[in-house]
Structure formats: C-alpha cells, structure tokens
Design an enzyme around this catalytic site. Structure first.
Site, mmCIF file in Angstrom:
data_model
loop_
_atom_site.group_PDB
_atom_site.id
_atom_site.type_symbol
_atom_site.label_atom_id
_atom_site.label_comp_id
_atom_site.label_asym_id
_atom_site.label_seq_id
_atom_site.Cartn_x
_atom_site.Cartn_y
_atom_site.Cartn_z
ATOM 1 N N MET A 22 0.853 -1.201 0.000
ATOM 2 C CA MET A 22 0.000 0.000 0.000
ATOM 3 C C MET A 22 0.879 1.239 0.000
ATOM 4 S SD MET A 22 -3.167 -0.831 2.573
ATOM 5 C CE MET A 22 -2.141 -1.630 3.792
ATOM 6 N N GLN A 75 8.049 -4.885 -4.493
ATOM 7 C CA GLN A 75 7.176 -4.699 -5.650
ATOM 8 C C GLN A 75 7.710 -3.594 -6.565
ATOM 9 O OE1 GLN A 75 3.186 -2.766 -5.916
ATOM 10 N NE2 GLN A 75 2.454 -4.830 -6.335
ATOM 11 N N CYS A 105 -2.088 -1.305 -10.639
ATOM 12 C CA CYS A 105 -2.347 0.026 -10.079
ATOM 13 C C CYS A 105 -3.235 0.856 -11.014
ATOM 14 C CB CYS A 105 -1.039 0.764 -9.798
ATOM 15 S SG CYS A 105 -1.351 2.376 -9.037
ATOM 16 N N LYS A 144 0.968 -8.995 -9.698
ATOM 17 C CA LYS A 144 -0.291 -8.570 -9.066
ATOM 18 C C LYS A 144 -1.084 -7.763 -10.081
ATOM 19 C CE LYS A 144 -1.912 -6.394 -4.730
ATOM 20 N NZ LYS A 144 -2.560 -5.146 -5.096
ATOM 21 N N GLY A 206 -8.446 -8.238 -1.596
ATOM 22 C CA GLY A 206 -9.653 -7.438 -1.734
ATOM 23 C C GLY A 206 -10.706 -7.749 -0.703
ATOM 24 N N GLY A 229 -5.043 -5.562 3.075
ATOM 25 C CA GLY A 229 -4.563 -4.191 2.920
ATOM 26 C C GLY A 229 -5.262 -3.267 3.893
HETATM 27 C C1 LIG Z 1 -3.669 3.452 -0.013
HETATM 28 C C2 LIG Z 1 -3.459 2.250 -0.917
HETATM 29 C C3 LIG Z 1 -2.260 2.098 -1.583
HETATM 30 C C4 LIG Z 1 -2.061 0.986 -2.417
HETATM 31 N N1 LIG Z 1 -0.849 0.827 -3.020
HETATM 32 C C5 LIG Z 1 -0.605 -0.296 -3.735
HETATM 33 C C6 LIG Z 1 0.690 -0.569 -4.253
HETATM 34 O O1 LIG Z 1 1.654 0.178 -4.033
HETATM 35 N N2 LIG Z 1 0.838 -1.699 -5.001
HETATM 36 C C7 LIG Z 1 -0.198 -2.575 -5.224
HETATM 37 O O2 LIG Z 1 -0.023 -3.596 -5.901
HETATM 38 N N3 LIG Z 1 -1.409 -2.354 -4.717
HETATM 39 C C8 LIG Z 1 -1.640 -1.252 -3.970
HETATM 40 N N4 LIG Z 1 -2.865 -1.070 -3.403
HETATM 41 C C9 LIG Z 1 -3.899 -2.112 -3.564
HETATM 42 C C10 LIG Z 1 -3.835 -3.110 -2.390
HETATM 43 O O3 LIG Z 1 -2.633 -3.836 -2.393
HETATM 44 C C11 LIG Z 1 -5.013 -4.105 -2.444
HETATM 45 O O4 LIG Z 1 -4.922 -4.896 -3.600
HETATM 46 C C12 LIG Z 1 -6.377 -3.407 -2.417
HETATM 47 O O5 LIG Z 1 -6.393 -2.357 -1.467
HETATM 48 C C13 LIG Z 1 -7.519 -4.378 -2.096
HETATM 49 O O6 LIG Z 1 -7.285 -5.014 -0.884
HETATM 50 P P1 LIG Z 1 -7.937 -4.529 0.545
HETATM 51 O O7 LIG Z 1 -9.436 -4.530 0.363
HETATM 52 O O8 LIG Z 1 -7.450 -5.588 1.518
HETATM 53 O O9 LIG Z 1 -7.423 -3.163 0.837
HETATM 54 C C14 LIG Z 1 -3.082 0.034 -2.591
HETATM 55 C C15 LIG Z 1 -4.283 0.193 -1.901
HETATM 56 C C16 LIG Z 1 -4.482 1.278 -1.059
HETATM 57 C C17 LIG Z 1 -5.787 1.398 -0.308
#
Ligand SMILES: Cc1cc2nc3c(=O)[nH]c(=O)nc-3n(C[C@H](O)[C@H](O)[C@H](O)COP(=O)(O)O)c2cc1C
Length: 320
Positions: A22, A75, A105, A144, A206, A229
């Site tokens: 994140m 990553q 992303c 991813k 997710g 996340g």
């Molecule tokens: C603030 C934020 C930053 C994120 N940054 C990345 C990232 O740097 N790389 C990535 O693959 N996913 C990123 N994601 C996506 C998360 O890894 C994850 O796939 C997504 O939030 C869904 O999972 P969750 O419901 O558990 O949050 C980010 C998500 C959030 C909310």
C-alpha cells in the site's frame, strides 16, 4: 483451517497471509509491526524500476527492511522490459526473497504512463516484462493485477495464464476493474476461476476484514493465500485474528513500534509524515475521533505528538 507454511517457488513462510502493498502505508515500520502480529509475508509498496535504475536516493530508501521481515517481497512498477532486467540483475534487490510486478495500479499518474493496470491492455508487453524479470533472477517472481481495465475488458483469466506461461511463480488478483478503483465489493468469483485455470498459487486481495473472510477465500474460492490491505490499517491485530490467535497489544504501543522502527532508517520529518498517515487509522474508532484527528495532525514534533497520543489512546486496545 490447517496452517503448514506456504511457498512461493522455493521460498517458504510460516503462513499464507500477506500484508498487501500500500503506497504511503507499507513502510518498514508498519510492515515490521504486521509481521509481529502474524503476517507471514510483508511486501514493500510499489517502487519505480526506472528510479531504482537511476539510483534515485529517495527511491532506494524505500527498500529498507526490518530484521523480522522474513521472507520479504519487493514490488516494482514500470513498463520497459530492459529497465526491469537491468534493475533485477544489478544486485540492488539482493536482500529480497521474491519480486512482485505491479500490473494492477489504477492511479492516473501510473496508468497514464503505461504502468500498473495499463499493462493489462497490452498482455504482449506484460509478458515481455515478466520474462525479462524471470530471466534476470533466480528469485521467484509474482505478478499482481486486477480483473481488467473495465467491465468490457475482463481479461483476468487469459492474463493469469500468460503470467504462468511467462514463468511467474504466483499471481495476486485484486478482483476489481481499473474503472472500479475501490468501488463495490471485489468479485471473489474471479479468484475461483483463476484458481481453477492455473497451477501456480493464486493469492486473493480485496475486502478481507476478518478470519471468516480469510477462511472463505481459502476454503470456498480456491485461494492459496490471502492479502490484507485496508483491513490492517490501524488494526494489525487482524493477522492474529486470522490465525486464530489472541493478542491485544495497545494502539499506543503499536504506533510507537512503527515510529521506533522508522527512526532507525529515516529522519524525523519523514517519520512525522508517516505517523500522521498511520495515526488516522489508529484513532478511527475512539470517542471524538474526528476532533482528535484534527488536533493530532496539527502537531509538528514527534515528542509532542507522542505525548498527545499517549493521552488519547490510553485505554484503546486493538482487541480481537
Ligand atoms: C492506499 C493504498 C495504496 C495501495 N498501493 C498499492 C501498491 O503500491 N501496489 C499494489 O499492488 N497495490 C496497492 N494497493 C492495492 C492493495 O494492495 C489491495 O490490492 C487493495 O487495497 C484491495 O485489498 P484490501 O481490500 O485488503 O485493501 C493500494 C491500496 C491502497 C488502499
């Protein structure tokens, strides 16, 4: 649920729970804290392959890892196979165990540059990138991605198969489209379809907010592992909960652990910024959270911030 460790390629961790990458939150302090609370795997936020190649000092600092982070995943994002190949073979990532490529992303500044989820529109280029990384390292590589760019282009199944054929050791699916960003619930059916179609581990990302969600994805949707996340922000205890273990470390101690860890690597200004990002989530459910947040975010030194945090979080536990 039985826990017998979990492998990505030849790299093994004690469980199949991952702290999701994140941007802005997965700093070394928070990762180390989540590891302490039971995450089997921690992963850096996305890091520009090109900036690493050009030796950008700020970017290189994002590679800092804590001693308890084992195994650890880095990553990378970008869109040029040769840049990935050079960075991966340069040795700069030598302390990491697994390399993850960001192809999911949705953020405009990433997507409009042809990085992240934009690669789902160009599977041939995505394949070249994966092959370039796999060909430049002995470490396992994972990818991813999302379900697709939008509802009319749901190519997660072909994309997952392409990743496997290109040599990926695991895939991570966040089953939403780029267009959706974070709207609605992620579509876990897509996880099941991918799990049925490839023979490498499929990690689900997710909307995992509880042990029940974790168990559901593993038992009913064919996920081999699960990433958490947003559910971990301000709540690292979720990893203990998922493992069926009790833990109730208090929020103040958790924040101080993040801070102490960050201060080993970074100067006060950066640490203060990260503390502000984290504290918003740690104070979310306390009485008068909104006013407290405003007050805390105005504080300009760590010393003062810590004093105030101690007051407001005195009785707040991250209980199961
Ligand atoms: C603030 C934020 C930053 C994120 N940054 C990345 C990232 O740097 N790389 C990535 O693959 N996913 C990123 N994601 C996506 C998360 O890894 C994850 O796939 C997504 O939030 C869904 O999972 P969750 O419901 O558990 O949050 C980010 C998500 C959030 C909310």
């Amino acid at each position: 649920m039985k826990q017998n460790g979990f492998n990505i390629g030849n790299v093994k961790a004690e469980n199949n729970l991952f702290l999701a990458p994140m941007a802005g939150f997965s700093d070394v302090g928070f990762r180390s804290l989540c590891k302490k609370f039971g995450a089997g795997w921690t992963e850096t936020e996305m890091i520009s392959a090109k900036a690493l190649l050009y030796n950008n000092e700020k970017t290189k600092r994002m590679l800092a890892c804590a001693s308890n982070e084992k195994p650890k995943i880095v990553q990378l994002f970008g869109h040029e196979p040769e840049v990935f190949a050079k960075v991966v073979s340069s040795g700069v990532l030598s302390s990491f165990d697994v390399i993850d490529i960001n192809m999911g992303c949705p953020a405009p500044k990433i997507y409009n540059n042809g990085d992240g989820c934009a690669l789902m529109k160009n599977p041939a280029l995505a394949q070249k990138i994966i092959e370039a990384v796999v060909g430049s390292t002995d470490k396992p590589v994972m990818v991813k991605f999302r379900s697709g760019v939008d509802d009319k282009h749901l190519n997660y199944l072909e994309f997952a198969k392409m990743c496997e054929n290109a040599g990926a050791s695991a895939v991570v699916l966040h089953p939403r489209t780029r267009e959706q960003f974070y709207a609605n619930h992620s579509n876990w059916e897509h996880i099941r379809e991918v799990a049925d179609s490839v023979s490498i581990p499929v990690i689900a990302s997710g909307d995992v907010k509880s042990r029940a969600d974790y168990a559901n994805l593993i038992e009913n949707y064919g996920a081999s592992g699960v990433m958490i996340g947003r559910g971990a922000l301000g709540n690292p205890n979720i990893f203990c909960e998922c493992m069926g273990k009790e833990n109730s470390q208090d929020k103040y101690k958790s924040l101080m652990y993040i801070q102490k860890t960050l201060l080993k690597y970074f100067e006060e200004g950066y640490v203060l910024g990260q503390m502000r990002a984290h504290l918003v989530h740690f104070v979310k459910n306390i009485p008068c959270a909104a006013e407290t947040k405003v007050k805390l975010l105005k504080i300009e030194t760590l010393k003062e911030l810590n004093k105030e945090l101690r007051n407001v979080l005195k009785n707040a536990k991250t209980v199961l």
